[in-house]
Design an enzyme around this catalytic site. Structure first.
Site, PDB file in Angstrom:
ATOM      1  CG  ASN A 135      10.668  26.080  65.096  1.00  0.00           C
ATOM      2  OD1 ASN A 135      11.576  26.818  64.724  1.00  0.00           O
ATOM      3  ND2 ASN A 135       9.403  26.344  64.850  1.00  0.00           N
ATOM      4  CD  GLU A 232       7.479  32.791  61.423  1.00  0.00           C
ATOM      5  OE1 GLU A 232       6.771  32.820  62.459  1.00  0.00           O
ATOM      6  OE2 GLU A 232       8.185  31.823  61.112  1.00  0.00           O
ATOM      7  CB  CYS A 266       5.331  29.853  64.043  1.00  0.00           C
ATOM      8  SG  CYS A 266       6.803  30.163  65.029  1.00  0.00           S
ATOM      9  CD  GLU A 440      11.025  33.924  56.650  1.00  0.00           C
ATOM     10  OE1 GLU A 440      12.223  33.678  56.863  1.00  0.00           O
ATOM     11  OE2 GLU A 440      10.086  33.405  57.288  1.00  0.00           O
TER      12      GLU A 440
END
Length: 458
Positions: A135, A232, A266, A440
């Site tokens: 994505n 994630e 997300c 992250e």
């Protein structure tokens, strides 16, 4: 799944890539392990020079890379070019701050532990495997690669099979900029081959961005081999609107949050939870704006919503909508697959949702929004926290006490107040519950793949 570029705007296959053989995979792992040894011995100054050179390469090719991203996964061209520039910014950020983030930290009073001196230091782990999604074909990779390389690690990339051209570009980027041979290389392999790579003793850790099932699989393999993992995973982020909010601004932001990246993010707002006092006015404006969006060729600068990245993703999204419709949900706009080629889905708003509908718990990865009416803030919080996900959240309110109450009580890795969730290299990013673990970006992101070593001196 074949390793191929299938243009989601047309549905046509533009390129098929031959996967790496078992021998090629072994060679790449060996080179990555040797690069990790060299990087561990390099200085921050050297790595900074190489990272800045890599950032310059990206910046110089931003227009072409933007078009490549759009052709491979379908996002509007302006967003694709912006993704490239976001990568450049993150690379320069870590080039500037890595040494400070990983600096030795002395104990203020070493005599308290019977030492003349005591301190902690960060050291690279070695070769880290990154399993990345389609994505954000460059951003998802760079936000791992930049801090990992600046810390002195090497990286191996198993990219999504539908963005092979992005993978091939990243395969040589860092070596072109001066990093040692093998510092960051792509593995053109299928998902079934990830387990063997992760089990290899030369691979020291793994990071994955993707679906919950993929995360479970990778984390379990890493655990079997006692290796560090960062995950994630999905999100079904709440976007809460309270009576004190600027409703018009909230509605406009809600549309951007829902359709950014064609809804395939997300951290996008997906569940719009609105206090009953402002529900009708918000819903009217939100539905109006969603219905007016321009859907079409993502290479056309006027297009606001392009196709879904894959036919399977489009069909899964349509299935969620049909399930909700069959169980009594109201479709306020959209809810259709447009005629013609490509993997398009109309921007959609659903209301009247109830228990038993799949969309209550499952992630909608596309331009489909769910509207909820909340009786009060406790009801809004209940709806927000009822899913198994906990990635990010947004709260629209101008009541200071309400801001603090939602911030303290939302089950999420982040809370954005009077704005939509965005990832920034300056702020840590990650989730809780089934949205994963670890962080992250920022200082936390670069430290994830380091050994925190304690040193004590008599």
């Amino acid at each position: 799944m074949a390793i191929a570029t299938v243009n989601p705007t047309t549905g046509s296959t533009e390129m098929i890539i031959e996967p790496h053989s078992a021998e090629e995979v072994q060679d790449r792992i060996a080179k990555a392990a040797e690069a990790a040894r060299l990087l561990r011995g390099s200085t921050f100054a050297q790595r900074t020079q190489w990272m800045l050179a890599a950032a310059d390469i990206l910046e110089d090719q931003a227009e072409g890379l933007g078009e490549l991203i759009t052709v491979e996964m379908g996002k509007p061209i302006a967003q694709s070019i912006a993704e490239v520039h976001k990568c450049v910014k993150a690379m320069r950020f870590y080039a500037a701050h890595a040494e400070g983030f990983l600096a030795d930290a002395p104990l203020a009073d070493p005599s308290s532990v019977g030492a003349s001196r005591a301190w902690t230091r960060y050291e690279p782990l070695g070769t880290v495997l990154a399993v990345m999604p389609w994505n954000y074909p460059l951003w998802q990779v760079i936000r791992f690669a930049a801090p990992a390389l600046m810390a002195g690690n090497s990286g191996l990339l198993k990219h999504a099979s539908n963005v092979p051209q992005a993978a091939l570009f990243l395969d040589t980027l860092f070596e072109r900029a001066g990093f040692p041979l093998g510092s960051f290389r792509a593995l053109l392999i299928g998902g079934s081959e990830v387990a063997a790579v992760l089990a290899d003793a030369r691979v020291k850790a793994v990071t994955l961005t993707g679906s919950e099932p993929a995360g479970r699989s990778v984390a379990s393999i890493a655990a079997d081999h006692v290796k560090k993992s960062v995950l994630e995973l999905g999100g079904s982020d709440p976007f809460i609107v309270m009576p004190s909010a600027d409703v018009a601004a909230a509605a406009a932001s809600a549309v951007r949050a829902r359709i950014s990246n064609n809804g395939q993010s997300c951290i996008a707002g997906k569940r719009f939870i609105v206090h009953t006092k402002v529900y009708d006015s918000f819903a009217a404006e939100f539905v109006k704006l969603m219905s007016e969006l321009s859907v079409g060729d993502p290479l056309d600068a006027a297009t606001q919503v392009g196709p879904l990245a894959t036919a399977a993703g489009r069909d899964e999204l349509a299935g969620l909508v049909e399930d909700a419709r069959a169980l009594g949900a109201q479709v306020l706009t959209g809810g259709t697959i447009p005629e013609g080629p490509g993997f398009f889905y109309a921007p959609t708003v659903l209301a009247g949702l109830s228990e038993g509908m799949r969309i209550i718990q499952e992630e909608t990865f596309g331009p489909v929004a769910s509207l909820y009416r909340a009786a009060d803030r406790e009801d809004a919080l209940r709806i927000a926290n009822q899913t198994t996900f906990g990635l990010s959240s947004a709260v629209w309110t101008n009541d200071a006490e309400e801001e603090e109450w939602f911030t303290a009580n939302l089950d999420a890795g982040a809370v954005f107040i009077n704005g939509m969730t965005v990832s920034y290299q300056e702020l840590p990013f990650g989730g809780i519950k089934r949205s994963g673990f670890g962080r992250e970006l920022a200082a936390d992101g670069i430290r994830e793949f380091c050994n925190l070593k304690t040193v004590w001196k008599a």
